[in-house]
Design an enzyme around this catalytic site. Structure first.
Site, PDB file in Angstrom:
ATOM      1  N   PHE A 124       0.915  -1.324   0.064  1.00  0.00           N
ATOM      2  CA  PHE A 124      -0.213   0.040  -0.107  1.00  0.00           C
ATOM      3  C   PHE A 124       0.759   1.234  -0.005  1.00  0.00           C
ATOM      4  O   PHE A 124       1.654   1.374   0.929  1.00  0.00           O
ATOM      5  CB  PHE A 124      -0.859  -0.008   1.258  1.00  0.00           C
ATOM      6  CG  PHE A 124      -2.005   1.076   1.381  1.00  0.00           C
ATOM      7  CD1 PHE A 124      -3.037   0.983   0.287  1.00  0.00           C
ATOM      8  CD2 PHE A 124      -1.828   1.953   2.055  1.00  0.00           C
ATOM      9  CE1 PHE A 124      -4.105   1.761   0.371  1.00  0.00           C
ATOM     10  CE2 PHE A 124      -2.954   3.146   2.338  1.00  0.00           C
ATOM     11  CZ  PHE A 124      -4.000   2.918   1.317  1.00  0.00           C
ATOM     12  N   ASP A 194       0.635  -4.865   8.591  1.00  0.00           N
ATOM     13  CA  ASP A 194      -0.517  -4.159   8.399  1.00  0.00           C
ATOM     14  C   ASP A 194      -1.762  -4.971   8.144  1.00  0.00           C
ATOM     15  O   ASP A 194      -1.795  -5.798   7.203  1.00  0.00           O
ATOM     16  CB  ASP A 194      -0.352  -3.201   7.165  1.00  0.00           C
ATOM     17  CG  ASP A 194      -1.291  -2.025   7.128  1.00  0.00           C
ATOM     18  OD1 ASP A 194      -2.456  -2.303   7.550  1.00  0.00           O
ATOM     19  OD2 ASP A 194      -1.075  -0.748   6.579  1.00  0.00           O
ATOM     20  N   TYR A 219     -11.598   1.612  10.359  1.00  0.00           N
ATOM     21  CA  TYR A 219     -12.861   2.083   9.580  1.00  0.00           C
ATOM     22  C   TYR A 219     -13.311   1.182   8.370  1.00  0.00           C
ATOM     23  O   TYR A 219     -14.107   1.199   7.581  1.00  0.00           O
ATOM     24  CB  TYR A 219     -12.730   3.617   9.094  1.00  0.00           C
ATOM     25  CG  TYR A 219     -11.454   3.786   8.231  1.00  0.00           C
ATOM     26  CD1 TYR A 219     -11.182   3.477   6.894  1.00  0.00           C
ATOM     27  CD2 TYR A 219     -10.526   4.599   8.668  1.00  0.00           C
ATOM     28  CE1 TYR A 219     -10.357   3.870   6.354  1.00  0.00           C
ATOM     29  CE2 TYR A 219      -9.275   4.671   8.092  1.00  0.00           C
ATOM     30  CZ  TYR A 219      -9.097   4.690   6.830  1.00  0.00           C
ATOM     31  OH  TYR A 219      -8.092   4.943   5.984  1.00  0.00           O
ATOM     32  N   LYS A 220     -12.670  -0.004   8.198  1.00  0.00           N
ATOM     33  CA  LYS A 220     -12.850  -0.868   7.235  1.00  0.00           C
ATOM     34  C   LYS A 220     -13.644  -2.033   7.882  1.00  0.00           C
ATOM     35  O   LYS A 220     -15.005  -1.778   8.229  1.00  0.00           O
ATOM     36  CB  LYS A 220     -11.697  -1.365   6.620  1.00  0.00           C
ATOM     37  CG  LYS A 220     -10.764  -0.257   5.753  1.00  0.00           C
ATOM     38  CD  LYS A 220      -9.458  -0.430   5.238  1.00  0.00           C
ATOM     39  CE  LYS A 220      -8.944   0.677   4.623  1.00  0.00           C
ATOM     40  NZ  LYS A 220      -7.390   0.546   4.318  1.00  0.00           N
ATOM     41  N   ARG A 367     -13.152  -3.655  -7.654  1.00  0.00           N
ATOM     42  CA  ARG A 367     -12.921  -4.221  -6.381  1.00  0.00           C
ATOM     43  C   ARG A 367     -14.261  -4.534  -5.575  1.00  0.00           C
ATOM     44  O   ARG A 367     -14.807  -3.617  -5.319  1.00  0.00           O
ATOM     45  CB  ARG A 367     -11.919  -3.550  -5.582  1.00  0.00           C
ATOM     46  CG  ARG A 367     -11.356  -3.966  -4.483  1.00  0.00           C
ATOM     47  CD  ARG A 367      -9.948  -3.489  -3.915  1.00  0.00           C
ATOM     48  NE  ARG A 367     -10.488  -2.029  -3.237  1.00  0.00           N
ATOM     49  CZ  ARG A 367      -9.977  -1.344  -2.155  1.00  0.00           C
ATOM     50  NH1 ARG A 367      -8.727  -1.767  -1.954  1.00  0.00           N
ATOM     51  NH2 ARG A 367     -10.468  -0.436  -1.528  1.00  0.00           N
TER      52      ARG A 367
HETATM   53  C1  LIG Z   1      -6.505   1.829   4.579  1.00  0.00           C
HETATM   54  C2  LIG Z   1      -5.264   1.462   4.685  1.00  0.00           C
HETATM   55  C3  LIG Z   1      -4.495   2.329   5.444  1.00  0.00           C
HETATM   56  C4  LIG Z   1      -5.045   3.681   6.002  1.00  0.00           C
HETATM   57  O1  LIG Z   1      -4.254   4.359   6.313  1.00  0.00           O
HETATM   58  P1  LIG Z   1      -4.858   5.777   7.318  1.00  0.00           P
HETATM   59  O2  LIG Z   1      -3.654   6.082   7.866  1.00  0.00           O
HETATM   60  O3  LIG Z   1      -6.016   5.642   8.123  1.00  0.00           O
HETATM   61  O4  LIG Z   1      -5.096   6.609   6.244  1.00  0.00           O
HETATM   62  C5  LIG Z   1      -2.957   2.167   5.584  1.00  0.00           C
HETATM   63  N1  LIG Z   1      -2.624   0.970   5.091  1.00  0.00           N
HETATM   64  C6  LIG Z   1      -3.300  -0.179   4.522  1.00  0.00           C
HETATM   65  C7  LIG Z   1      -2.837  -1.179   3.946  1.00  0.00           C
HETATM   66  C8  LIG Z   1      -4.732   0.002   4.082  1.00  0.00           C
HETATM   67  O5  LIG Z   1      -5.543  -0.588   3.466  1.00  0.00           O
END
Ligand SMILES: *Cc1c(COP(=O)(O)O)cnc(C)c1O
Length: 408
Positions: A124, A194, A219-220, A367
């Site tokens: 990511f 992560d 939040y996911k 997705r």
């Molecule tokens: C959604 C997501 C994030 C989100 O990071 P924020 O700091 O909340 O913006 C980070 N890493 C991965 C792999 C994600 O899917």
């Protein structure tokens, strides 16, 4: 599979009752819980209570009276069974990106003779940006990115920490956490996972798999609301060894002594920096409560059942017009599935207008995320039918579906 078959599966689903724990807009099939989880039905009342009675009436006394001060640890206790950790190994705080920065910094400091942060090329981007920031912040440190299949072989005696996202945000491919942890430990390196696309959908076992450090998103699949606080995990055996590179008064042993010297508190609380976001944590606590009584094995089994049905039904209807861009074997995937189509963006916009909400990732990926608590087999069957219809009719090919928006 017929629609009746999908109904039969829902009738036998041991998690079917959890759908009522959410407010789902009528007429919408929501397959984007991997980006923003649906709203728990309890959230409006609970937020109103905290706003009116706690913030409104009790004001500053609430830090003690309503245990606002203990919220980051208390809410971590609710998360612990969902990720296979002990409550005192977890903290709810900050955002995923900031937690990643803290734990990367802590890992580099704990391995002072090693300089490399090892990650994969397709990780990511925000995670890679944080590691790039770390490179300029910690002199001598270096981010090394390699293709997915070269990770294990690239762990060396220079590797301080292996930083990976468990489930790939694009294709949904899954890493074997246990095997990578073992390889890293053999070489004397730490691991930092992560879990943003895993927690709340899969049977995560941080302690059982031997993970050292982890972060993840609130939040996911955890349904904590837009911009919810994130979490961090530090394995108990490392607890005393690691320090927070972004220390603040909330992680001090005695924050109200206003001591000019920083002295970390015992335990995971030292990874706090500033004041916790109480409204954010309140919504996340309601999000985590949607998992009450749910076994992780059932959660993952339902995720698989939904994604298998989706792949089968979409391919049956679309033939060669879409290409599965996720691993075909369910054990090699997370809880989302990606199909490529040359006009994936426009097809997704047409689908959203038709009430099937997924999202799009460059260059051509549609997705679809499956949230085991609130998505049903009937939802998934109907979504596949809509994809088949929109592609066969060509109705996606209208100017308004090609216009790019700010958030896609
Ligand atoms: C959604 C997501 C994030 C989100 O990071 P924020 O700091 O909340 O913006 C980070 N890493 C991965 C792999 C994600 O899917």
């Amino acid at each position: 599979m017929t629609f009746e078959d999908a109904k039969t599966r829902d009738a036998a689903d041991s998690l079917a009752h959890c759908r009522e724990r959410f407010r789902l807009p009528p007429g919408k099939i929501y397959l984007d819980g991997n980006s923003l989880g649906a709203m728990p039905a309890s959230v409006p009342d609970r937020m109103a209570e905290v706003i009116d009675c706690e913030w409104g009436d009790d004001l500053i006394e609430s830090w003690n009276k309503h245990d606002w001060m203990g919220a980051p640890e208390r809410v971590a206790g609710r998360l612990a069974p969902l990720v296979g950790a002990e409550p005192d190994e977890l903290l709810i705080t900050d955002s995923t990106s900031i937690n990643l920065f803290k734990l990367l910094g802590a890992a580099l400091a704990a391995r002072p003779k090693r300089s490399v942060i090892l990650s994969e090329e397709g990780n990511f981007p925000s995670d890679l940006y944080v590691a790039q920031g770390m490179e300029s912040f910690v002199r001598g440190s270096r981010l090394q990115t390699v293709p997915t299949d070269a990770i294990a072989a690239s762990i060396s005696d220079e590797t301080a920490v292996v930083m990976l996202t468990h489930i790939d945000y694009r294709g949904g491919g899954r890493h074997d956490m246990k095997a990578i942890n073992a390889a890293a430990h053999r070489a004397g390196a730490l691991t930092l996972w992560d879990l943003s696309h895993s927690a709340g959908a899969l049977a995560i076992d941080l302690d059982g798999d031997g993970c050292d450090l982890a972060v993840g998103c609130g939040y996911k699949y955890l349904n904590g609301g837009p911009g919810a606080p994130a979490f961090l995990f530090v394995a108990r055996h490392l607890g005393g060894e690691l320090s927070n590179p972004l220390p603040g008064w909330m992680g001090h042993a005695a924050p109200f002594a206003f001591d000019p010297e920083y002295r970390p508190c015992e335990g995971i609380g030292r990874f706090r920096t500033g004041t916790p976001s109480i409204l954010g944590i309140t919504a996340l606590e309601a999000g985590l409560a949607t998992f009450d009584g749910v076994f992780l094995t059932c959660l993952e089994a339902k995720s698989r059942s939904l994604s298998e049905l989706f792949i089968g039904e979409t391919e049956r209807r679309c033939g060669g017009q879409v290409r599965l861009a996720s691993p075909r074997e369910p054990e090699a995937r997370g809880s989302h599935v990606v199909f490529a189509h040359p006009h994936g963006y426009a097809v997704m916009r047409a689908l959203i207008e038709a009430g099937v909400v997924g999202d799009f990732r460059e260059p051509d990926l549609m997705r679809f995320g499956f949230a085991p608590l609130y998505n049903s087999h009937q939802d998934v069957w109907r979504a596949a039918e809509a994809i088949g219809r929109i592609i066969a009719s060509g109705e996606w090919d209208q100017p308004r579906f090609h216009e790019r928006r700010r958030v896609i």
